[in-house]
Write a protein that holds these residues in place. Structure first.
Motif, short mmCIF file in Angstrom:
data_model
loop_
_atom_site.label_atom_id
_atom_site.label_comp_id
_atom_site.label_asym_id
_atom_site.label_seq_id
_atom_site.Cartn_x
_atom_site.Cartn_y
_atom_site.Cartn_z
N ARG A 253 11.23 -8.29 5.12
CA ARG A 253 11.88 -8.92 3.98
C ARG A 253 11.76 -8.10 2.70
O ARG A 253 12.54 -8.30 1.76
CB ARG A 253 11.32 -10.33 3.78
CG ARG A 253 11.82 -11.31 4.84
CD ARG A 253 10.90 -12.53 4.95
NE ARG A 253 11.44 -13.51 5.88
CZ ARG A 253 11.37 -13.38 7.21
NH1 ARG A 253 10.83 -12.31 7.75
NH2 ARG A 253 11.86 -14.34 7.99
N THR A 254 10.79 -7.22 2.64
CA THR A 254 10.59 -6.44 1.43
C THR A 254 11.06 -4.99 1.59
O THR A 254 10.78 -4.15 0.73
CB THR A 254 9.10 -6.44 1.02
OG1 THR A 254 8.30 -5.94 2.10
CG2 THR A 254 8.65 -7.85 0.66
N ALA A 255 11.74 -4.71 2.67
CA ALA A 255 12.26 -3.35 2.88
C ALA A 255 13.13 -2.94 1.71
O ALA A 255 13.91 -3.74 1.17
CB ALA A 255 13.06 -3.29 4.18
N GLY A 256 12.99 -1.69 1.28
CA GLY A 256 13.80 -1.18 0.18
C GLY A 256 13.30 -1.54 -1.20
O GLY A 256 14.01 -1.30 -2.18
N THR A 257 12.09 -2.11 -1.28
CA THR A 257 11.58 -2.50 -2.60
C THR A 257 10.48 -1.54 -3.06
O THR A 257 10.75 -0.50 -3.64
CB THR A 257 11.09 -3.95 -2.58
OG1 THR A 257 10.05 -4.12 -1.58
CG2 THR A 257 12.23 -4.91 -2.27
N ILE A 258 9.23 -1.87 -2.77
CA ILE A 258 8.10 -1.10 -3.29
C ILE A 258 7.33 -0.42 -2.16
O ILE A 258 7.34 -0.89 -1.02
CB ILE A 258 7.13 -2.01 -4.08
CG1 ILE A 258 6.61 -3.13 -3.18
CG2 ILE A 258 7.79 -2.55 -5.33
CD1 ILE A 258 5.49 -3.95 -3.78
N PRO A 259 6.63 0.67 -2.46
CA PRO A 259 5.71 1.23 -1.46
C PRO A 259 4.55 0.26 -1.20
O PRO A 259 4.02 -0.35 -2.13
CB PRO A 259 5.20 2.51 -2.12
CG PRO A 259 6.18 2.82 -3.20
CD PRO A 259 6.70 1.50 -3.67
N VAL A 260 4.18 0.12 0.06
CA VAL A 260 3.06 -0.72 0.47
C VAL A 260 2.01 0.18 1.09
O VAL A 260 2.28 0.84 2.11
CB VAL A 260 3.50 -1.81 1.46
CG1 VAL A 260 2.30 -2.63 1.93
CG2 VAL A 260 4.55 -2.73 0.81
N LEU A 261 0.85 0.24 0.47
CA LEU A 261 -0.23 1.13 0.90
C LEU A 261 -1.28 0.33 1.65
O LEU A 261 -1.95 -0.53 1.06
CB LEU A 261 -0.89 1.82 -0.30
CG LEU A 261 -0.12 2.89 -1.08
CD1 LEU A 261 0.29 4.04 -0.20
CD2 LEU A 261 1.05 2.32 -1.82
N LEU A 262 -1.40 0.55 2.95
CA LEU A 262 -2.39 -0.15 3.77
C LEU A 262 -3.71 0.60 3.68
O LEU A 262 -3.82 1.75 4.12
CB LEU A 262 -1.91 -0.23 5.22
CG LEU A 262 -0.54 -0.89 5.42
CD1 LEU A 262 -0.13 -0.84 6.89
CD2 LEU A 262 -0.54 -2.33 4.91
N LEU A 263 -4.70 -0.06 3.08
CA LEU A 263 -5.98 0.58 2.82
C LEU A 263 -6.94 0.41 4.00
O LEU A 263 -7.02 -0.67 4.59
CB LEU A 263 -6.62 0.00 1.57
CG LEU A 263 -5.81 0.03 0.27
CD1 LEU A 263 -6.57 -0.71 -0.84
CD2 LEU A 263 -5.51 1.46 -0.16
N HIS A 264 -7.66 1.46 4.30
CA HIS A 264 -8.81 1.45 5.21
C HIS A 264 -8.40 1.30 6.67
O HIS A 264 -8.64 2.16 7.47
CB HIS A 264 -9.84 0.39 4.82
CG HIS A 264 -10.02 0.21 3.36
ND1 HIS A 264 -9.97 1.28 2.48
CD2 HIS A 264 -10.19 -0.89 2.60
CE1 HIS A 264 -10.12 0.83 1.24
NE2 HIS A 264 -10.25 -0.48 1.29
N CYS A 265 -7.87 0.12 7.02
CA CYS A 265 -7.18 -0.12 8.29
C CYS A 265 -8.08 -0.22 9.52
O CYS A 265 -7.80 -1.02 10.41
CB CYS A 265 -6.10 0.94 8.55
SG CYS A 265 -4.83 1.00 7.27
N TRP A 266 -9.13 0.59 9.64
CA TRP A 266 -9.97 0.56 10.84
C TRP A 266 -10.49 -0.85 11.07
O TRP A 266 -10.90 -1.50 10.12
CB TRP A 266 -11.16 1.52 10.65
CG TRP A 266 -11.99 1.71 11.89
CD1 TRP A 266 -11.86 2.68 12.83
CD2 TRP A 266 -13.10 0.89 12.31
NE1 TRP A 266 -12.81 2.53 13.81
CE2 TRP A 266 -13.58 1.43 13.51
CE3 TRP A 266 -13.72 -0.26 11.80
CZ2 TRP A 266 -14.66 0.87 14.21
CZ3 TRP A 266 -14.78 -0.83 12.48
CH2 TRP A 266 -15.24 -0.26 13.68
N PRO A 267 -10.48 -1.39 12.29
CA PRO A 267 -10.11 -0.77 13.56
C PRO A 267 -8.62 -0.91 13.89
O PRO A 267 -8.23 -0.69 15.03
CB PRO A 267 -10.94 -1.56 14.57
CG PRO A 267 -10.97 -2.95 13.99
CD PRO A 267 -11.05 -2.76 12.49
#
Length: 391
Positions: A253-267
């Motif tokens: 739904r937010t495609a084409g809007t803002i960059p989304v930075l997924l932090l850390h992520c592990w595991p």
């Protein structure tokens, strides 16, 4: 482990952008206080955080910067740290990180911490600020607001916050407060008002799913990059609810809007890699996991994150908090782990040296500069200190 080669040399010399970290403590630390800051868990009787991969890494790779032998005993380490004083300790480790810019989350400060400017001064680098949205909402509530006015007041407060000099992104800790299994639709004003009425009446932390969704959509409206804590954290996070794959419908739904930075992520770094592969706006890092796995295993985490991730989508972060050792260890683990895996691919003729050097520079610095702008001292910023680029 790859034999040292040109990729190692390039990464050792590369000024990094630490795109997500926190301040370092501005006080002397007791033995127990230091132990509490080198674990995401608790200091249990009979169990020392020094007896863990990260504790061993501190003694091996940080002790020499305090003029101690490698593997110095914990008591000697803390005694030397205390003798030098927190200012000198911070200066040594922050300088050793070799970063040109730190992006500092200022929204979590149970300890006295350096400001972004103080962190930058100690490191001889630049710094910018990341605004935490949950803290902003709780500050609005603490000042007093009618439920019907909450959406507008929050929006005004958020717009004012991101106009501060040096602010380049916002962050949400929805993973901690509700998890990501949220309705992906933008909540209606009436829903937000009703949820705010209940929250403002009971007080406390913002944990209402409607209001957390409202924060995420507020971030979209602000137009700056949005950082999201995912995966690994302290005991306050319910880990299976922090899987970034749960954001899939919202990302559609937010495609084409803002960059989304997924932090850390592990595991969940493989799930994050999938999202970065199929969604144009998604990026990731594996910060925090790097120094907690230590130099001997950080390569494995990076290698798994890079199995399918486009090379322009992976960023470096330390997520260092409290002890400046973690700013240094994060950088050391990143440089070593990435250099080892890239150099091995060059040596196996799976990657050209030119491509390896390009990927190293992208991941360690250029991807972040493209999203957040150049360091504050760079002339490509306007008079407010904000980058003069559009994302």
């Amino acid at each position: 482990m790859a034999a040292p080669g040109p990729v190692h040399e390039a990464l050792a010399a590369l000024p990094l952008v630490d795109h997500h970290c926190h301040g370092a403590v501005t006080a002397s630390l007791s033995f127990a206080q230091f132990e509490s800051l080198i674990t995401e868990g608790a200091a249990w009787p009979g169990v020392s955080p020094f007896d863990s991969p990260v504790g061993v890494a501190v003694r091996r790779h940080c002790a020499p910067l305090l003029d101690l032998p490698r593997h110095a005993p914990p008591a000697d380490y803390l005694a030397r740290r205390s003798a030098l004083g927190w200012r000198e300790v911070n200066r040594r480790f922050l300088t050793a990180a070799g970063a040109e810019m730190f992006c500092v989350d200022t929204g979590f400060a149970p300890h006295p911490l350096t400001t972004p400017a103080e962190l930058a001064a100690a490191a001889g680098a630049a710094a910018c600020e990341i605004v935490r949205l949950e803290q902003l909402a709780e500050a609005v509530a603490a000042r007093g607001v009618d439920a019907g006015e909450y959406p507008a007041v929050l929006r005004n407060a958020a717009e004012e916050a991101v106009r501060r000099p040096g602010v380049v992104a916002v962050k949400s800790i929805a993973a901690y407060r509700t998890g990501f299994a949220l309705d992906p639709e933008r909540p209606a004003d009436a829903e937000v008002t009703e949820a705010a009425r209940h929250w403002l009446a009971r007080g406390g932390r913002l944990t209402d799913p409607v209001l957390v969704r409202h924060l995420l959509w507020t971030a979209v409206d602000l137009g700056l990059p949005l950082q999201l804590h995912t995966g690994f954290g302290d005991a306050d996070v319910t880990l299976h609810r922090a899987d970034p794959a749960l954001l899939t419908d919202w990302l559609h739904r937010t495609a084409g809007t803002i960059p989304v930075l997924l932090l850390h992520c592990w595991p969940y770094h493989r799930q994050a890699a999938y999202l970065a592969t199929v969604f144009e706006q998604v990026y990731l890092d594996v910060g925090l996991a790097l120094h907690y796995t230590g130099p001997s295993r950080c390569r494995a985490v990076l290698e798994e994150a890079l199995e399918i991730t486009p090379f322009r989508k992976l960023l470096y972060s330390s997520d260092a908090y409290g002890v400046a050792e973690f700013h240094h260890l994060g950088a050391l683990c990143f440089r070593r782990g990435l250099a080892d895996l890239l150099q091995d691919r060059v040596d196996a003729d799976e990657l050209s040296l030119a491509d390896a050097l390009r990927i190293a520079a992208w991941t360690g610095r250029d991807n972040a500069r493209r999203l957040y702008g150049p360091p504050v001292s760079d002339p490509a910023r306007d008079s407010s200190g904000r980058p003069t680029r559009k994302v």
